[in-house]
Write a protein that holds these residues in place. Structure first.
Motif, PDB file in Angstrom:
ATOM      1  N   VAL A 183      30.371  36.759  35.924  1.00  0.00           N
ATOM      2  CA  VAL A 183      29.321  37.602  36.008  1.00  0.00           C
ATOM      3  C   VAL A 183      28.285  37.189  37.187  1.00  0.00           C
ATOM      4  O   VAL A 183      27.988  35.951  37.136  1.00  0.00           O
ATOM      5  CB  VAL A 183      28.491  37.651  34.825  1.00  0.00           C
ATOM      6  N   LYS A 184      27.851  38.232  37.875  1.00  0.00           N
ATOM      7  CA  LYS A 184      26.967  37.950  39.012  1.00  0.00           C
ATOM      8  C   LYS A 184      25.974  38.920  39.099  1.00  0.00           C
ATOM      9  O   LYS A 184      26.033  40.279  38.968  1.00  0.00           O
ATOM     10  CB  LYS A 184      27.831  37.932  40.249  1.00  0.00           C
ATOM     11  N   VAL A 185      24.743  38.473  39.098  1.00  0.00           N
ATOM     12  CA  VAL A 185      23.499  39.100  38.943  1.00  0.00           C
ATOM     13  C   VAL A 185      23.228  39.591  40.326  1.00  0.00           C
ATOM     14  O   VAL A 185      23.303  38.737  41.305  1.00  0.00           O
ATOM     15  CB  VAL A 185      22.204  38.311  38.377  1.00  0.00           C
ATOM     16  N   THR A 186      22.929  40.844  40.796  1.00  0.00           N
ATOM     17  CA  THR A 186      22.732  41.185  42.185  1.00  0.00           C
ATOM     18  C   THR A 186      21.508  42.072  42.421  1.00  0.00           C
ATOM     19  O   THR A 186      20.683  42.218  41.413  1.00  0.00           O
ATOM     20  CB  THR A 186      24.139  42.125  42.794  1.00  0.00           C
ATOM     21  N   ASP A 187      21.336  42.402  43.727  1.00  0.00           N
ATOM     22  CA  ASP A 187      20.271  43.234  44.322  1.00  0.00           C
ATOM     23  C   ASP A 187      18.930  42.656  44.027  1.00  0.00           C
ATOM     24  O   ASP A 187      17.972  43.528  43.480  1.00  0.00           O
ATOM     25  CB  ASP A 187      20.273  44.710  43.541  1.00  0.00           C
ATOM     26  N   PHE A 188      18.746  41.666  44.180  1.00  0.00           N
ATOM     27  CA  PHE A 188      17.298  40.814  43.962  1.00  0.00           C
ATOM     28  C   PHE A 188      16.399  41.636  45.095  1.00  0.00           C
ATOM     29  O   PHE A 188      16.389  41.217  46.172  1.00  0.00           O
ATOM     30  CB  PHE A 188      16.991  39.433  44.150  1.00  0.00           C
ATOM     31  N   GLY A 189      15.408  42.236  44.596  1.00  0.00           N
ATOM     32  CA  GLY A 189      14.575  42.915  45.619  1.00  0.00           C
ATOM     33  C   GLY A 189      14.697  44.161  46.512  1.00  0.00           C
ATOM     34  O   GLY A 189      14.109  44.552  46.899  1.00  0.00           O
ATOM     35  N   LEU A 190      16.112  44.390  46.170  1.00  0.00           N
ATOM     36  CA  LEU A 190      16.348  45.608  47.159  1.00  0.00           C
ATOM     37  C   LEU A 190      15.969  47.051  46.767  1.00  0.00           C
ATOM     38  O   LEU A 190      15.806  47.824  47.550  1.00  0.00           O
ATOM     39  CB  LEU A 190      17.891  45.675  47.498  1.00  0.00           C
ATOM     40  N   ALA A 191      15.547  47.237  45.551  1.00  0.00           N
ATOM     41  CA  ALA A 191      14.911  48.475  45.274  1.00  0.00           C
ATOM     42  C   ALA A 191      13.519  48.702  45.597  1.00  0.00           C
ATOM     43  O   ALA A 191      12.924  49.463  45.117  1.00  0.00           O
ATOM     44  CB  ALA A 191      15.302  48.955  43.575  1.00  0.00           C
TER      45      ALA A 191
END
Length: 521
Positions: free
Chosen positions: A159-167
């Motif tokens: 499992v990999k958490v993604t998209d830190f800050g992109l939104a």
């Protein structure tokens, strides 16, 4: 970027588009093949309309760089760098082939194999999910858009958490949550982006945020894994949705029941008051690990990962990113630091040696324990020697032979490269690190080391009258040549363009070296 790209397009001369993953909330996401690295990346291209001003673009880049700063962790999707292409800052991150947790919930693949198997799988995902968030929190970063769509699963279940800050399109620094290594420090919290169904009460109200806001959104996401979908309109009512689900049970018999220990933990995660929630995601992960042991009768199989910060792996990856951004001097410093951390790190030895070989650098800097003080440039022979192992470690030996095959390809010795790769293919028929270059060599994409052309340098009058061969010295990459044309005259030739670059007069030739980019020193 100017318009959408299609599969087969090459972007910026480096990235071949393999697949377009659709038009997401932020913009387009591509699966691209990095033509120099030979690996796949996720290329995330925001909509140009997100940037009303240059300051908006700078803020976006700064927030994406916080993702880069997280470094390596098995439960965080690695972000390599941000590159501005056609005026749009594009984010290049690790490509994870298994899709998102949101997709696994929707197509019910998360719940395959019966209730017991589904429960074990949900708990495994939840533990890794919590560990990824804990890594970010330990680095002083609150995600603020925690949801199943921002959790990726690799094909092996990682499992990999993604998209830190992109939104987000803005950022703020919020006090009250301890930053990395200090109590009462600051945590960077991006602002402006949230998904209402997963938002904490304080986030929905526009109040101050900290780590416990992510804890709340994590609880909502785990609840969705048990309910099979979102049955609530806003995150603040997720606690009531949990109570209703516990009272009525799952609608779908394929969905497992929520174990009492997990129900109690979720109720704490979904507490309306942040102070009533678990203080850290590490504590949440520990509780879930214990539950996994109790409900399955097996110890949780994944060891607690050690942060990779300041280790050779991370430094090597960072150096490659800097190199791709045309910051070669900084890349060389990062490679040197990687080899200081682990002098036998084979990838760092290969990448550092290849860079220095191409730049015509001196051999003393090839590795911390390399020869010092000489003025001989790094050559393929030096690099091959540094990459050899004693054969006692099978994995290191395999990696050594793969990397040495790449060196032989670089210098045009395809016969030796082919021998190494064919031998490795027999031993490791399913290893992509072996199969990829072997197939490229068979297809001709790796090249056959043929001569690209020739350049006849004019002889000096002295050489012609005495029937001497021109005295020529090449850079390590053979793109530049220096030749003596008189007792105190030197010419520098650009072999790539087949032209004379400059002439140095009244110069002692032995006092001149030509660097790989044609500058003389």
């Amino acid at each position: 970027m100017t318009g959408a790209r299609s599969a087969g397009d090459v972007i910026d001369g480096r990235y071949e588009v393999l697949r377009v993953h659709g038009d997401g909330a932020m913009g387009l996401v591509y699966r691209v093949r990095h033509l120099r690295w030979g690996t796949d990346l996720a290329m995330k291209c925001p909509r140009p309309g997100l940037f009303a001003t240059a300051a908006d673009r700078d803020r976006f880049v700064a927030e994406a760089e916080t993702w880069v700063s997280l470094g390596l962790h098995p439960n965080v999707c690695g972000c390599h760098y941000v590159r501005v292409i056609d005026g749009v800052p594009c984010v290049f991150a690790e490509y994870v082939a298994g899709g998102s947790l949101k997709e696994r919930i929707a197509d019910r693949s998360l719940h395959e194999g019966g209730a017991a198997a589904a429960l074990a799988r949900i708990l495994d995902v939840a533990v890794q999910f919590a560990r990824g968030l804990e890594h970010a929190h330990a680095h002083g970063l609150v995600h603020q858009d925690v949801k199943p769509a921002n959790v990726l699963l690799d094909t092996d279940g990682t499992v990999k958490v993604t998209d830190f800050g992109l939104a987000r399109t803005g950022g703020a620094t919020v006090s009250g949550a301890p930053g990395r290594g200090s109590a009462g420090g600051t945590v960077l919290v991006p602002t402006g982006g949230l998904t209402p169904a997963y938002a904490s009460p304080e986030q929905s109200a526009g109040g101050p945020l900290g780590r416990r806001s992510d804890v709340y959104s994590f609880g909502v996401s785990v609840l969705e894994m048990f309910t099979g979908g979102v049955g609530w309109m806003a995150g603040p009512v997720a606690g009531a949705a949990l109570e209703s689900h516990l009272a009525d049970g799952p609608d779908d018999p394929a969905l497992p029941a929520v174990p009492p220990d997990v129900a109690a933990l979720l109720a704490r995660c979904l507490a309306p008051v942040p102070a009533d929630r678990p203080a850290t995601m590490a504590r949440v992960a520990d509780e879930l690990t214990a539950v996994y042991h109790r409900v399955t009768g097996r110890r949780y199989p994944r060891a607690i990962p050690e942060p990779a910060e300041l280790r050779a792996d991370e430094l090597n990856n960072r150096a490659l990113s800097l190199l791709d951004l045309d910051r070669a001097d900084e890349a060389e410093e990062a490679f040197t630091a990687a080899l200081a951390a682990d002098p036998r790190h084979l990838e760092a030895l290969y990448n550092s040696g290849l860079l220095r070989w191409r730049r015509g650098s001196l051999v003393g800097g090839l590795a911390p324990d390399g020869p010092e003080g000489g003025r001989e440039p790094v050559t393929d022979s030096h690099l091959l020697a540094r990459l050899r192992t004693d054969g006692t470690d099978a994995d290191a030996d395999r990696q050594s032979r793969v990397l040495r095959a790449h060196v032989h390809l670089e210098r045009g010795d395809t016969r030796t490269a082919r021998q190494l790769l064919e031998e490795l293919e027999r031993e490791h028929p399913h290893d992509p690190e072996v199969r990829g270059p072997a197939e490229a060599l068979r297809s001709g994409r790796a090249g056959e080391g043929s001569c690209a052309g020739s350049l006849e340098l004019p002889w000096s009058h002295e050489e012609e009258s005495r029937h001497l061969r021109p005295s020529v010295r090449l850079t390590a990459d053979s793109l530049w040549a220096m030749r003596k044309v008189g007792r105190f005259d030197v010419q520098v030739w650009d072999l790539g363009r087949s032209r004379l670059a400059l002439t140095l007069t009244d110069t002692e030739p032995d006092a001149v070296d030509v660097t790989a980019d044609g500058r003389t020193v």
